[in-house]
Design a protein around this motif. Sequence first.
Motif, PDB file in Angstrom:
ATOM      1  N   ALA A 301     -18.634   3.189  -8.775  1.00 31.14           N
ATOM      2  CA  ALA A 301     -19.070   4.576  -8.576  1.00 31.14           C
ATOM      3  C   ALA A 301     -18.632   5.403  -9.788  1.00 31.14           C
ATOM      4  O   ALA A 301     -19.363   6.208 -10.308  1.00 31.14           O
ATOM      5  CB  ALA A 301     -18.465   5.134  -7.301  1.00 31.14           C
ATOM      6  N   ALA A 302     -17.432   5.145 -10.225  1.00 28.18           N
ATOM      7  CA  ALA A 302     -16.880   5.753 -11.444  1.00 28.18           C
ATOM      8  C   ALA A 302     -15.546   5.084 -11.670  1.00 28.18           C
ATOM      9  O   ALA A 302     -14.918   4.618 -10.739  1.00 28.18           O
ATOM     10  CB  ALA A 302     -16.708   7.267 -11.283  1.00 28.18           C
ATOM     11  N   ASP A 303     -15.114   5.009 -12.915  1.00 29.50           N
ATOM     12  CA  ASP A 303     -13.887   4.265 -13.168  1.00 29.50           C
ATOM     13  C   ASP A 303     -13.014   4.953 -14.213  1.00 29.50           C
ATOM     14  O   ASP A 303     -12.241   4.313 -14.903  1.00 29.50           O
ATOM     15  CB  ASP A 303     -14.242   2.839 -13.609  1.00 29.50           C
ATOM     16  CG  ASP A 303     -13.034   1.915 -13.566  1.00 29.50           C
ATOM     17  OD1 ASP A 303     -12.113   2.221 -12.798  1.00 29.50           O
ATOM     18  OD2 ASP A 303     -13.025   0.914 -14.302  1.00 29.50           O
ATOM     19  N   ILE A 309     -10.483   0.013  -5.210  1.00 33.68           N
ATOM     20  CA  ILE A 309     -10.459  -0.281  -3.783  1.00 33.68           C
ATOM     21  C   ILE A 309     -10.763  -1.765  -3.648  1.00 33.68           C
ATOM     22  O   ILE A 309     -11.782  -2.243  -4.144  1.00 33.68           O
ATOM     23  CB  ILE A 309     -11.484   0.551  -2.992  1.00 33.68           C
ATOM     24  CG1 ILE A 309     -11.085   2.024  -2.995  1.00 33.68           C
ATOM     25  CG2 ILE A 309     -11.607   0.046  -1.547  1.00 33.68           C
ATOM     26  CD1 ILE A 309     -12.055   2.930  -2.247  1.00 33.68           C
ATOM     27  N   ALA A 310      -9.866  -2.488  -3.019  1.00 36.21           N
ATOM     28  CA  ALA A 310     -10.027  -3.930  -2.880  1.00 36.21           C
ATOM     29  C   ALA A 310     -10.734  -4.252  -1.562  1.00 36.21           C
ATOM     30  O   ALA A 310     -10.391  -3.722  -0.516  1.00 36.21           O
ATOM     31  CB  ALA A 310      -8.664  -4.614  -2.901  1.00 36.21           C
ATOM     32  N   LYS A 339      -1.305  -9.661  -3.106  1.00 31.20           N
ATOM     33  CA  LYS A 339      -1.699  -9.275  -4.472  1.00 31.20           C
ATOM     34  C   LYS A 339      -2.152  -7.829  -4.518  1.00 31.20           C
ATOM     35  O   LYS A 339      -1.721  -7.067  -5.399  1.00 31.20           O
ATOM     36  CB  LYS A 339      -2.812 -10.201  -4.958  1.00 31.20           C
ATOM     37  CG  LYS A 339      -3.206  -9.958  -6.407  1.00 31.20           C
ATOM     38  CD  LYS A 339      -4.140 -11.034  -6.927  1.00 31.20           C
ATOM     39  CE  LYS A 339      -4.449 -10.822  -8.399  1.00 31.20           C
ATOM     40  NZ  LYS A 339      -5.279 -11.900  -8.967  1.00 31.20           N
ATOM     41  N   VAL A 340      -3.016  -7.426  -3.597  1.00 31.84           N
ATOM     42  CA  VAL A 340      -3.517  -6.050  -3.635  1.00 31.84           C
ATOM     43  C   VAL A 340      -2.443  -5.062  -3.209  1.00 31.84           C
ATOM     44  O   VAL A 340      -2.451  -3.897  -3.616  1.00 31.84           O
ATOM     45  CB  VAL A 340      -4.776  -5.883  -2.755  1.00 31.84           C
ATOM     46  CG1 VAL A 340      -5.882  -6.816  -3.225  1.00 31.84           C
ATOM     47  CG2 VAL A 340      -4.487  -6.107  -1.275  1.00 31.84           C
ATOM     48  N   ARG A 341      -1.505  -5.537  -2.394  1.00 32.17           N
ATOM     49  CA  ARG A 341      -0.422  -4.644  -1.943  1.00 32.17           C
ATOM     50  C   ARG A 341       0.504  -4.267  -3.093  1.00 32.17           C
ATOM     51  O   ARG A 341       1.038  -3.151  -3.143  1.00 32.17           O
ATOM     52  CB  ARG A 341       0.364  -5.343  -0.827  1.00 32.17           C
ATOM     53  CG  ARG A 341       1.380  -4.451  -0.144  1.00 32.17           C
ATOM     54  CD  ARG A 341       1.872  -5.044   1.152  1.00 32.17           C
ATOM     55  NE  ARG A 341       2.680  -6.227   1.008  1.00 32.17           N
ATOM     56  CZ  ARG A 341       2.382  -7.414   1.540  1.00 32.17           C
ATOM     57  NH1 ARG A 341       1.265  -7.573   2.237  1.00 32.17           N
ATOM     58  NH2 ARG A 341       3.175  -8.449   1.369  1.00 32.17           N
ATOM     59  N   THR A 342       0.672  -5.199  -4.017  1.00 32.25           N
ATOM     60  CA  THR A 342       1.596  -4.939  -5.131  1.00 32.25           C
ATOM     61  C   THR A 342       0.884  -4.494  -6.411  1.00 32.25           C
ATOM     62  O   THR A 342       1.541  -4.220  -7.415  1.00 32.25           O
ATOM     63  CB  THR A 342       2.412  -6.219  -5.440  1.00 32.25           C
ATOM     64  OG1 THR A 342       1.511  -7.294  -5.717  1.00 32.25           O
ATOM     65  CG2 THR A 342       3.286  -6.586  -4.247  1.00 32.25           C
ATOM     66  N   ASP A 343      -0.431  -4.421  -6.369  1.00 30.14           N
ATOM     67  CA  ASP A 343      -1.206  -3.980  -7.533  1.00 30.14           C
ATOM     68  C   ASP A 343      -1.279  -2.454  -7.524  1.00 30.14           C
ATOM     69  O   ASP A 343      -1.898  -1.848  -6.647  1.00 30.14           O
ATOM     70  CB  ASP A 343      -2.611  -4.578  -7.475  1.00 30.14           C
ATOM     71  CG  ASP A 343      -3.417  -4.317  -8.745  1.00 30.14           C
ATOM     72  OD1 ASP A 343      -3.073  -3.379  -9.488  1.00 30.14           O
ATOM     73  OD2 ASP A 343      -4.408  -5.036  -8.977  1.00 30.14           O
ATOM     74  N   SER A 344      -0.671  -1.830  -8.516  1.00 27.77           N
ATOM     75  CA  SER A 344      -0.607  -0.365  -8.546  1.00 27.77           C
ATOM     76  C   SER A 344      -1.972   0.277  -8.734  1.00 27.77           C
ATOM     77  O   SER A 344      -2.183   1.432  -8.363  1.00 27.77           O
ATOM     78  CB  SER A 344       0.336   0.090  -9.671  1.00 27.77           C
ATOM     79  OG  SER A 344      -0.127  -0.379 -10.931  1.00 27.77           O
ATOM     80  N   LYS A 345      -2.934  -0.471  -9.299  1.00 29.03           N
ATOM     81  CA  LYS A 345      -4.277   0.086  -9.480  1.00 29.03           C
ATOM     82  C   LYS A 345      -5.071   0.131  -8.178  1.00 29.03           C
ATOM     83  O   LYS A 345      -5.988   0.933  -8.037  1.00 29.03           O
ATOM     84  CB  LYS A 345      -5.048  -0.724 -10.521  1.00 29.03           C
ATOM     85  CG  LYS A 345      -4.535  -0.559 -11.945  1.00 29.03           C
ATOM     86  CD  LYS A 345      -5.423  -1.297 -12.930  1.00 29.03           C
ATOM     87  CE  LYS A 345      -4.951  -1.106 -14.358  1.00 29.03           C
ATOM     88  NZ  LYS A 345      -5.821  -1.822 -15.322  1.00 29.03           N
ATOM     89  N   VAL A 376       2.145   0.370   2.889  1.00 31.36           N
ATOM     90  CA  VAL A 376       2.119   0.714   1.469  1.00 31.36           C
ATOM     91  C   VAL A 376       0.894   1.517   1.070  1.00 31.36           C
ATOM     92  O   VAL A 376       0.970   2.461   0.283  1.00 31.36           O
ATOM     93  CB  VAL A 376       2.198  -0.574   0.615  1.00 31.36           C
ATOM     94  CG1 VAL A 376       2.142  -0.252  -0.869  1.00 31.36           C
ATOM     95  CG2 VAL A 376       3.450  -1.359   0.961  1.00 31.36           C
ATOM     96  N   LYS A 377      -0.267   1.138   1.613  1.00 28.43           N
ATOM     97  CA  LYS A 377      -1.525   1.805   1.250  1.00 28.43           C
ATOM     98  C   LYS A 377      -2.518   1.679   2.396  1.00 28.43           C
ATOM     99  O   LYS A 377      -2.380   0.799   3.248  1.00 28.43           O
ATOM    100  CB  LYS A 377      -2.086   1.232  -0.044  1.00 28.43           C
ATOM    101  CG  LYS A 377      -2.296  -0.260  -0.066  1.00 28.43           C
ATOM    102  CD  LYS A 377      -2.584  -0.783  -1.486  1.00 28.43           C
ATOM    103  CE  LYS A 377      -1.402  -0.614  -2.407  1.00 28.43           C
ATOM    104  NZ  LYS A 377      -1.581  -1.240  -3.740  1.00 28.43           N
TER     105      LYS A 377
END
Length: 590
Positions: A301-303, A309-310, A339-345, A376-377
């Motif tokens: 959508a835009a980056d 969003i995983a 992996k997605v839990r610890t990925d800050s992006k 976490v998120k």
Amino acid sequence: MKQFFKFVLATIVGIIVSTVIIVIIFVAIIGGIVASAGSDNAVNVESNSILHIDLKYAIPERTAKNPLADLGILGFGSEKSIGLKEILTNIKKAKTDDNIKGIFLDESYMAAGQATTEEIRNALLDFKKSKKFIVAYGEVFTQRFYYLASVADKVYINPKGYFEFNGFESKVTFFKGALDKLGIEAQVIKVGTYKSAVEPMILTKMSDANRLQVTSYLGSMYDHFLTSISKSRGINKDTLFNYANQMVIQQPEDALKYKLVDGLKYKDELLAELKTHLGVDQKKNINSIDLIDYGKADETAADASGNRIAVIYASGEIASGEGDDNSIGSETISKALRKVRTDSKVKAVVLRVNSPGGSSLASDVIWREVALTKKVKPIIVSMGDVAASGGYYIACAADSIIAQPNTITGSIGIFAILPNLQKLLTDKLGITFDGVKTGQFADLGDSSRPLTPAERAILQNMINHGYDDFTKAVATGRHKSQQYIDSIGQGRVWTGAQALKIGLVDRLGNINDAVKSAAKMAKLKDYKLVTYPEQKSVLSKLGESLSAEIKTRILQSELGEDYKVYEQIKNIKSKMRLPMARMEYDVVVE
């Protein structure tokens, strides 16, 4: 001796020739992969084109990376398929593509489930907002294809075609009679009045409780089916019900008379109309491109911010260990969640669940990772065709659950089936057993004899404990009392529409709604979608495909007609595991 050397020489020559053939085939396969890899993105869409949608293939959650799909060498990977993710992406892309003037929805013997069909139908409805046309045509209209086609601006059927419109049916296959003849007893331990996964093994027909729940959820799905068609075609829902109940539509002329289609046309007449609509000379061909070749749309959508969003795809039966495109491995999905839990992006997660359940232990392992991720998120669950039993277990810890009205969900319950093969082995085959043990329960679960009352009590206690854990997890995740969850649990199956009313899901919608909800919770405007688990490499997939194909062909060659029996026995054996959080059977609605 001369004859001996003759056979040896023939064997050596055979080995050499076979080796050469295998090398040639392997080189051809690699060459095909390289060639196809180089042309993956070479999609040329002519101006004034139509998008041709023909769904005569399996529709998984996302397209598998199958390097053999386009080669067809020795029949390996000859069946093409396209994932739901890519179907929705391509329809969305066509909506704003100036070169695409409309969609031609072609006859499809759809193998997709109800909720998958709903997702595609909703995408077509969204496409119509562009004011571009949709035309549907078929020689044979199944109810599922007509449900999809009913959104079209024009629906045409071949004058001599077949139109199915007679209501839904859900049928269960029972194996008790066959097991009795084989001398196999299915020993059942379960919790849940409605947990009917065991019924095919111990009954010859549906129990009253199962008949009640199937009648309920099938009625809910059928009501949604009729309501949606009523809205698209402008025909009263009760009138549609009567059409089906009395089966008044027996010929294509009947479908036209009762306004379910707009005309009777042969294919050449349809093409002539499309040419007129597109302004194409009747002597020229229409520019068209198949959905499967349309290419990948930009999912970003835009980056600008680098936010992600995983989307984690959990599709198939749940088991411990590694999974693949068609099964959910607890380790594979857990790794993705970690992996997605610890990925800050990654700022938010969408867990796409399409599963009838499976191992209760594996389900609990995944549930734990979902619960940790939630701390976490934001994590939103999007339900596909089915998210029941273990499929619901792994979903219940999320911040929010979104389902389609015709998603099959619930089935909160636990069961186990242990085979007793004594009659088969001893009475029929004359095989007996004897041994020594150091404890009363050292041989608990021995399939050569029936369970003792004490053993059955132990196993029932284990199943009860599992059900208590399951209902507790759901109660915590859904902010309900455990007593209430038990009252709507007991293994009972619900549709998404029913689950919304009783609090098992939060809203009705599709996977795009789940993504939007995740973005909103994470307060994101600009983001990129990333998908997990990562699909395997081409060479890895090639090795697995060849190995699986060779194994199957060897078994088929050795067993001949008995291969089908082998498959059935393997399937029955796979269901006799301890313990299971799985839906009673795979729901097929026709």
